[in-house]
Design a protein around this motif. Structure first.
Motif, short mmCIF file in Angstrom:
data_model
loop_
_atom_site.label_atom_id
_atom_site.label_comp_id
_atom_site.label_asym_id
_atom_site.label_seq_id
_atom_site.Cartn_x
_atom_site.Cartn_y
_atom_site.Cartn_z
N LYS A 437 0.86 -1.24 0.18
CA LYS A 437 0.18 -0.10 -0.04
C LYS A 437 0.79 1.39 -0.03
O LYS A 437 1.85 1.40 0.68
CB LYS A 437 -0.91 0.00 1.34
CG LYS A 437 -2.17 -0.86 1.06
CD LYS A 437 -3.22 0.16 0.89
CE LYS A 437 -4.63 -0.83 0.76
NZ LYS A 437 -5.21 -0.98 -0.61
N VAL A 438 0.52 2.26 -0.65
CA VAL A 438 0.78 3.46 -0.79
C VAL A 438 0.86 3.94 0.84
O VAL A 438 -0.23 4.21 1.30
CB VAL A 438 0.29 4.55 -1.51
CG1 VAL A 438 0.81 6.02 -1.27
CG2 VAL A 438 0.49 4.17 -2.91
N VAL A 439 1.96 4.77 1.47
CA VAL A 439 1.76 5.25 2.66
C VAL A 439 1.60 6.69 2.48
O VAL A 439 2.41 7.42 2.08
CB VAL A 439 3.26 4.82 3.24
CG1 VAL A 439 3.08 5.63 4.77
CG2 VAL A 439 3.63 3.55 3.40
N SER A 440 0.27 7.17 2.94
CA SER A 440 0.17 8.31 2.89
C SER A 440 -0.26 9.12 4.05
O SER A 440 -0.72 10.15 4.40
CB SER A 440 -1.12 8.72 1.71
OG SER A 440 -2.03 7.97 2.02
N ASP A 441 -0.07 7.99 5.06
CA ASP A 441 -0.61 8.46 6.65
C ASP A 441 0.70 9.17 7.11
O ASP A 441 1.96 8.74 7.04
CB ASP A 441 -0.48 7.03 7.14
CG ASP A 441 -0.33 7.21 8.81
OD1 ASP A 441 -1.01 8.42 9.25
OD2 ASP A 441 -0.22 6.23 9.49
N ASP A 442 0.38 10.53 7.62
CA ASP A 442 1.41 11.38 7.86
C ASP A 442 2.26 10.92 8.79
O ASP A 442 3.57 11.19 8.87
CB ASP A 442 0.72 13.03 8.29
CG ASP A 442 0.49 13.77 7.07
OD1 ASP A 442 0.47 13.26 6.02
OD2 ASP A 442 -0.29 14.76 7.25
N SER A 443 1.73 10.20 9.85
CA SER A 443 2.56 10.17 11.23
C SER A 443 3.94 9.03 10.43
O SER A 443 5.03 9.10 11.14
CB SER A 443 1.85 9.12 12.19
OG SER A 443 1.25 8.12 11.48
N ALA A 444 3.49 8.17 9.65
CA ALA A 444 4.80 7.33 9.30
C ALA A 444 5.57 8.22 8.29
O ALA A 444 6.78 8.07 8.29
CB ALA A 444 4.09 6.05 8.45
N LEU A 445 4.73 9.24 7.53
CA LEU A 445 5.94 9.72 6.48
C LEU A 445 6.78 11.00 7.23
O LEU A 445 7.76 11.16 6.64
CB LEU A 445 4.96 10.58 5.54
CG LEU A 445 4.25 9.62 4.64
CD1 LEU A 445 3.33 10.23 3.57
CD2 LEU A 445 5.44 8.63 3.61
N ILE A 446 6.09 11.55 8.35
CA ILE A 446 6.92 12.48 8.81
C ILE A 446 8.26 12.39 9.47
O ILE A 446 9.33 13.04 9.04
CB ILE A 446 6.29 13.31 9.84
CG1 ILE A 446 4.91 14.16 9.42
CG2 ILE A 446 6.97 14.34 10.95
CD1 ILE A 446 3.86 14.68 10.27
N ALA A 447 8.29 11.07 10.00
CA ALA A 447 9.56 10.61 10.49
C ALA A 447 10.67 10.36 9.12
O ALA A 447 11.74 10.92 9.45
CB ALA A 447 9.46 9.39 11.12
N ALA A 448 10.00 9.99 8.20
CA ALA A 448 11.17 9.67 7.11
C ALA A 448 11.62 11.09 6.44
O ALA A 448 12.68 11.24 6.13
CB ALA A 448 10.37 8.81 6.05
N VAL A 449 10.67 11.93 6.48
CA VAL A 449 10.77 13.40 6.08
C VAL A 449 11.86 13.87 6.70
O VAL A 449 12.94 14.43 6.13
CB VAL A 449 9.61 14.13 5.60
CG1 VAL A 449 9.86 15.60 5.30
CG2 VAL A 449 8.95 13.58 4.72
N ASP A 450 11.79 13.92 8.05
CA ASP A 450 12.47 14.47 8.98
C ASP A 450 14.06 14.05 8.96
O ASP A 450 15.10 14.71 8.91
CB ASP A 450 12.07 14.49 10.45
CG ASP A 450 10.94 15.42 10.69
OD1 ASP A 450 10.82 16.41 9.59
OD2 ASP A 450 10.29 15.35 11.66
N GLU A 451 13.85 12.65 8.81
CA GLU A 451 15.34 12.23 8.68
C GLU A 451 15.98 12.36 7.56
O GLU A 451 17.16 12.83 7.59
CB GLU A 451 15.21 10.52 8.93
CG GLU A 451 16.33 9.77 9.14
CD GLU A 451 15.84 8.29 9.57
OE1 GLU A 451 16.56 7.48 8.71
OE2 GLU A 451 14.97 7.95 10.46
N ALA A 452 15.23 12.60 6.40
CA ALA A 452 16.05 12.92 5.26
C ALA A 452 16.44 14.38 5.11
O ALA A 452 17.54 14.68 4.67
CB ALA A 452 15.15 12.57 3.93
N LEU A 453 15.68 15.40 5.82
CA LEU A 453 15.95 16.72 5.85
C LEU A 453 17.29 17.02 6.69
O LEU A 453 18.06 17.71 6.43
CB LEU A 453 14.91 17.42 6.48
CG LEU A 453 13.33 17.70 5.57
CD1 LEU A 453 12.48 18.34 6.28
CD2 LEU A 453 14.05 18.29 4.43
N ALA A 454 17.17 16.16 7.62
CA ALA A 454 18.30 16.11 8.78
C ALA A 454 19.85 15.75 8.13
O ALA A 454 20.80 16.29 8.33
CB ALA A 454 17.99 15.25 9.93
#
Ligand SMILES: Nc1ncnc2c1ncn2[C@@H]1O[C@H](COP(=O)(O)OP(=O)(O)OP(=O)(O)O)[C@@H](O)[C@H]1O
Ligand SMILES: [Mg+2]
Ligand SMILES: [Mg+2]
Length: 500
Positions: A437-454
């Motif tokens: 399934k496509v992950v569009s659930d924010d809680s799952a995505l935010i962690a990955a986005v923050d990690e990539a930004l960091a």
């Protein structure tokens, strides 16, 4: 005497000889029951479990004609532009073979149910060849022999033979062409194109599974040569049960080169059946061919004649579905395709599959690109024809629908299709099993986005400085971290929010 060259170079063959072809195609109908009894018409099954006194030919058993097989025969005749006989009969074709317990095959002879038609066949370059149909008649299939034991496992080396009569009495239609002439060097291609067109027609009519690999569509290829300019046909050989489209083409070509070498050397062709060897593309001699008299055909006394009324025939004509050539004309108009685009779709076998996918609800452009690109690649790697891929147009349409609803990315969609092709079940089951399934659930995505930004502070600086396109690098990193399952659009929104 000098040794005869076994084959002649193909270019020389067609310079010196004109080929004549005759194609006999046997189709097993997918009726519920057999041709003359109530046994189930099913492929496979434990040996000798779909049998009864009638299909085993036991004394005293009497046949009754399967009405739905007669309907299919008439509909096939109509689709092939044939005349439908106002009156016809079955005939006994007498010969002995263990797979035929009655000692005769119930067939039709000089009174076929359909005759004198044609099928227009499109060659690879778009040229249309009209193939005359001599007749389409009803008959029954034989049982199957299995030769076992011995050194080679083949008939002569075998220790004994096993017989399975499950197939005995399955309804068959035999479709026979008139002699096909005037096609010169294109004879092998014409043969393949004809069987392909016939298969597509029968598939569209839903009267048979038309599986050459399972024997529900079988082709016997008759070939003869005559010297250029001659008017009398040469002696034919009949290569039996060629079981793929490519083999039809190869068998015709091989026989042409073999005949030519014999004829050029002053030899004569023996009228015989031959067997095609898939492995090396050659044919080997079978039995000397019976002439019709050897079969001592006579009218079948146990079955009533069939006299379809004109009303019934017209009613059956009304049940014909949209036929492949009608469908082609329609999709060309509806999808606004050039002749060339249509031809590419038809040549790869994609046209009908695309049309069926559109019928199942997919958008035409999407359906086309799936079949022409990804699925064509898959067919090539798996060395099957496009239509032979174990995925249905409906399943492809489902996947396309999920992409449209944002439930799958294109990459995930390809993985789902892969799963279906690998036999993991329906698209939904593959998604479930592989967790796609496509992950569009924010809680799952935010962690990955923050990690990539960091991990990429320089990129963050660029985005903050107004270089919005730099966000692509972060999206890429998030997609990688989520194995392609993130909803890319939502990821981009989150990145912008967090870089404000
Ligand atoms: N000289 C020839 N060269 C090539 N094809 C021929 C020639 N003469 C006839 N044919 C074609 O060969 C095919 C013969 O099939 P048909 O079913 O009529 O007879 P058969 O093969 O003798 O019978 P069976 O059904 O028992 O195999 C037809 O398609 C016919 O047009
Ligand atoms: Mg025949
Ligand atoms: Mg024949």
């Amino acid at each position: 005497m000098t040794a005869v060259a076994e084959l002649m170079d193909y270019a020389e063959v067609v310079e010196r000889f004109d080929p004549v072809l005759g194609l006999e195609v046997h189709v097993e109908l997918s009726t519920a029951t057999k041709m003359f009894c109530g046994c189930p018409n099913l492929f496979g099954g434990e040996p000798n479990t779909h049998v009864c006194p009638t299909c085993l030919g036991l004394p005293g058993a009497l046949p009754v004609v399967n009405g739905s097989a007669v309907e299919s025969a008439i509909r096939i005749g109509l689709a092939l532009n044939c005349e439908i006989a106002p009156w016809c009969r079955f005939a006994r074709k007498n010969y002995f073979y263990p797979d035929m317990p009655k000692n005769f095959q119930t067939s039709q002879y000089d009174e076929p149910i359909a005759f004198d038609g044609y099928l227009d066949v499109v060659l690879d370059d778009g040229e249309v060849v009209r193939i005359g149909i001599e007749r389409a008649h009803m008959e029954e299939d034989t049982g199957k022999s299995l030769h076992v034991g011995g050194a080679t496992g083949r008939i002569h080396g075998a220790e004994h033979s096993l017989l399975d009569y499950n197939r005995a009495g399955v309804p068959l239609i035999e479709i026979v062409t008139k002699p096909i002439t005037g096609i010169g060097e294109r004879a092998p291609e014409v043969a393949r194109a004809y069987v392909t067109a016939l298969r597509d027609l029968l598939r569209a009519m839903d009267v048979s599974d038309v599986r050459m690999d399972q024997g529900s569509l079988r082709c016997d290829a008759n070939v003869s040569l005559m010297p250029r300019g001659a008017t009398e046909f040469g002696t034919r050989t009949e290569t039996k049960n060629v079981n793929s489209l490519r083999s039809v083409e190869r068998a015709v070509r091989y026989e042409m080169t073999r005949h030519a070498a014999i004829l050029a050397d002053g030899g004569g062709i023996r009228q015989e059946t031959r067997h095609f060897q898939e492995a090396d593309g050659t044919t080997s001699a079978g039995r000397t061919k019976e002439t019709a008299e050897d079969y001592r055909y006579f009218p079948e006394p146990d079955l009533v004649p069939i006299a379809p009324s004109p009303q019934w025939v017209e009613q059956l004509r009304g049940t014909l579905p949209e036929l492949p050539w009608e469908r082609r004309k329609r999709i060309q108009q509806e999808w606004n395709l050039t002749d060339e685009e249509l031809r590419d779709l038809v040549n790869t076998g994609a046209a009908d599959l695309v049309a069926a996918t559109v019928d199942a609800g997919a958008e035409p452009g999407e359906a086309r690109s799936w079949w022409v690109q990804y699925l064509t690649q898959q067919a090539n790697t798996r060395e099957v024809e496009l239509a032979g891929l174990p995925i249905t147009p409906a399943q492809v349409a489902t996947v396309i629908g999920l992409v449209k609803q944002g439930e799958l990315t294109n990459k995930l969609a390809r993985e789902v299709v892969q799963g279906v092709l690998d036999g993991e079940g329906e698209p939904g089951e593959v998604i479930e099993r592989r967790g796609l399934k496509v992950v569009s659930d924010d809680s799952a995505l935010i962690a990955a986005v923050d990690e990539a930004l960091a991990a990429q502070p320089d990129v963050v600086e660029k985005i903050r400085g107004g270089k919005v396109q730099a966000a692509g690098a972060i999206v890429g990193a998030v997609m990688k971290a989520t194995k392609g399952q993130a909803d890319a659009k939502r990821v981009r929104e989150l990145i912008m929010e967090r870089c404000r």
